[in-house]
Design an enzyme around this catalytic site. Structure first.
Site, PDB file in Angstrom:
ATOM      1  N   GLY A  48      41.412  36.647  43.928  1.00  0.00           N
ATOM      2  CA  GLY A  48      41.629  37.302  42.639  1.00  0.00           C
ATOM      3  C   GLY A  48      43.081  37.431  42.221  1.00  0.00           C
ATOM      4  N   ASP A 107      40.169  49.104  43.601  1.00  0.00           N
ATOM      5  CA  ASP A 107      38.913  49.708  43.141  1.00  0.00           C
ATOM      6  C   ASP A 107      38.637  50.910  44.051  1.00  0.00           C
ATOM      7  OD1 ASP A 107      36.238  50.155  42.379  1.00  0.00           O
ATOM      8  OD2 ASP A 107      35.925  48.066  41.908  1.00  0.00           O
ATOM      9  N   PHE A 156      33.213  47.846  35.016  1.00  0.00           N
ATOM     10  CA  PHE A 156      33.325  46.524  35.626  1.00  0.00           C
ATOM     11  C   PHE A 156      34.138  45.615  34.717  1.00  0.00           C
ATOM     12  CE2 PHE A 156      32.138  44.058  39.184  1.00  0.00           C
ATOM     13  CZ  PHE A 156      32.286  42.743  38.757  1.00  0.00           C
ATOM     14  N   VAL A 157      35.308  45.218  35.208  1.00  0.00           N
ATOM     15  CA  VAL A 157      36.193  44.389  34.389  1.00  0.00           C
ATOM     16  C   VAL A 157      36.315  42.992  34.977  1.00  0.00           C
ATOM     17  CG1 VAL A 157      37.509  46.280  33.390  1.00  0.00           C
ATOM     18  CG2 VAL A 157      38.245  45.313  35.572  1.00  0.00           C
ATOM     19  N   ASP A 163      36.548  38.416  38.906  1.00  0.00           N
ATOM     20  CA  ASP A 163      35.323  37.652  38.678  1.00  0.00           C
ATOM     21  C   ASP A 163      34.069  38.516  38.669  1.00  0.00           C
ATOM     22  OD1 ASP A 163      35.424  38.152  41.578  1.00  0.00           O
ATOM     23  OD2 ASP A 163      33.690  36.818  41.675  1.00  0.00           O
ATOM     24  N   ARG A 169      37.082  34.300  36.085  1.00  0.00           N
ATOM     25  CA  ARG A 169      38.444  34.373  36.638  1.00  0.00           C
ATOM     26  C   ARG A 169      39.447  33.709  35.711  1.00  0.00           C
ATOM     27  NH1 ARG A 169      38.279  36.086  42.114  1.00  0.00           N
ATOM     28  NH2 ARG A 169      36.519  35.313  43.330  1.00  0.00           N
TER      29      ARG A 169
HETATM   30  C1  PRP Z   1      38.567  42.321  44.902  1.00  0.00           C
HETATM   31  C2  PRP Z   1      39.992  42.494  44.437  1.00  0.00           C
HETATM   32  C3  PRP Z   1      40.598  43.426  45.454  1.00  0.00           C
HETATM   33  C4  PRP Z   1      39.423  44.200  45.945  1.00  0.00           C
HETATM   34  C5  PRP Z   1      39.508  45.576  45.378  1.00  0.00           C
HETATM   35  O1  PRP Z   1      38.513  41.292  45.809  1.00  0.00           O
HETATM   36  O2  PRP Z   1      40.668  41.261  44.404  1.00  0.00           O
HETATM   37  O3  PRP Z   1      41.218  42.730  46.503  1.00  0.00           O
HETATM   38  O4  PRP Z   1      38.238  43.553  45.495  1.00  0.00           O
HETATM   39  O5  PRP Z   1      38.385  46.343  45.733  1.00  0.00           O
HETATM   40  P1  PRP Z   1      38.466  47.591  46.723  1.00  0.00           P
HETATM   41  O6  PRP Z   1      39.660  48.414  46.315  1.00  0.00           O
HETATM   42  O7  PRP Z   1      37.162  48.283  46.453  1.00  0.00           O
HETATM   43  O8  PRP Z   1      38.582  47.080  48.114  1.00  0.00           O
HETATM   44  P2  PRP Z   1      37.167  40.586  46.251  1.00  0.00           P
HETATM   45  O9  PRP Z   1      36.828  41.058  47.633  1.00  0.00           O
HETATM   46  O10 PRP Z   1      36.136  40.742  45.177  1.00  0.00           O
HETATM   47  O11 PRP Z   1      37.561  39.072  46.396  1.00  0.00           O
HETATM   48  P3  PRP Z   1      38.248  38.088  45.326  1.00  0.00           P
HETATM   49  O12 PRP Z   1      39.703  38.447  45.286  1.00  0.00           O
HETATM   50  O13 PRP Z   1      38.005  36.735  45.897  1.00  0.00           O
HETATM   51  O14 PRP Z   1      37.561  38.292  43.999  1.00  0.00           O
END
Ligand code: PRP
Length: 183
Positions: A48, A107, A156-157, A163, A169
């Site tokens: 991400g 998050d 949810f953004v 994504d 993305r």
């Molecule tokens: C998403 C985002 C953060 C994490 C935040 O990654 O990139 O790293 O979640 O969420 P949290 O604070 O609840 O841990 P994801 O694991 O979805 O993978 P991605 O980066 O491949 O989308």
């Protein structure tokens, strides 16, 4: 693509491409001032953070190194699984290095609290966090980012690296996903 290419899936645009560019420049200026005279290693969290890393690093008026780490804390849906998995470690030895972890969203805080703990045992000179977005109402773990682009509501953004099931993305803007897409 921009929001007009996914209009029916989005409730509203939270931040446009221009707003994101401007905010990242402000963050880059602050980072450059704080790390003046120090080496700096940016650590991006795949996948991400790719967009933020690309734009934040290029907004910095100085040399930086970059490395990547892959961690997963989500399943394929909209809720955190609560489990962190290390998928790809850093290639760089961070001992005595100033590390700035770059992510696009905090998050629950699970990913970054786990990562900062993990990096904390590697004798870095410093470990700080820069995140474009943070959801204060979703936070369940103690994470203290030094640089935050914006605090946002617990919705949810998607877009700009964020994504839903690997889609959106490549949306230039950041937008709220319509519940009809994921319910
Ligand atoms: C998403 C985002 C953060 C994490 C935040 O990654 O990139 O790293 O979640 O969420 P949290 O604070 O609840 O841990 P994801 O694991 O979805 O993978 P991605 O980066 O491949 O989308």
């Amino acid at each position: 693509m921009d929001a007009s290419h996914a209009e029916q899936d989005l409730v509203n645009v939270l931040f446009t491409e221009a707003q994101i560019t401007a905010r990242l420049q402000e963050m880059a200026d602050e980072i450059a001032a704080d790390y003046e005279g120090k080496d700096l290693l940016l650590v991006g969290i795949l996948r991400g953070a790719v967009m933020v890393m690309a734009d934040l690093s290029r907004a910095l008026p100085r040399h930086v190194e970059m490395d990547w780490i892959a961690i997963s804390s989500y399943g394929s849906g909209t809720k955190s699984s609560g489990v962190v998995r290390l998928i790809k470690d850093l290639d760089t030895d961070i001992s005595n290095r100033h590390v700035l972890v770059v992510d696009e969203i905090i998050d629950t805080g699970l990913t970054l609290s786990w990562l900062v703990n993990s990096l904390g045992s590697r004798n870095a000179a410093s470990v700080e966090i820069a995140t474009l977005l943070r959801k204060p109402d979703a936070l369940t773990m103690p994470v203290e980012p030094k640089y935050v682009g914006w605090d946002i509501p617990n919705e949810f953004v998607v877009g700009y690296g964020l994504d839903y099931r690997e889609k959106y993305r490549n949306l230039r803007d950041i937008a709220t996903l319509s519940p009809h897409v994921y319910s």
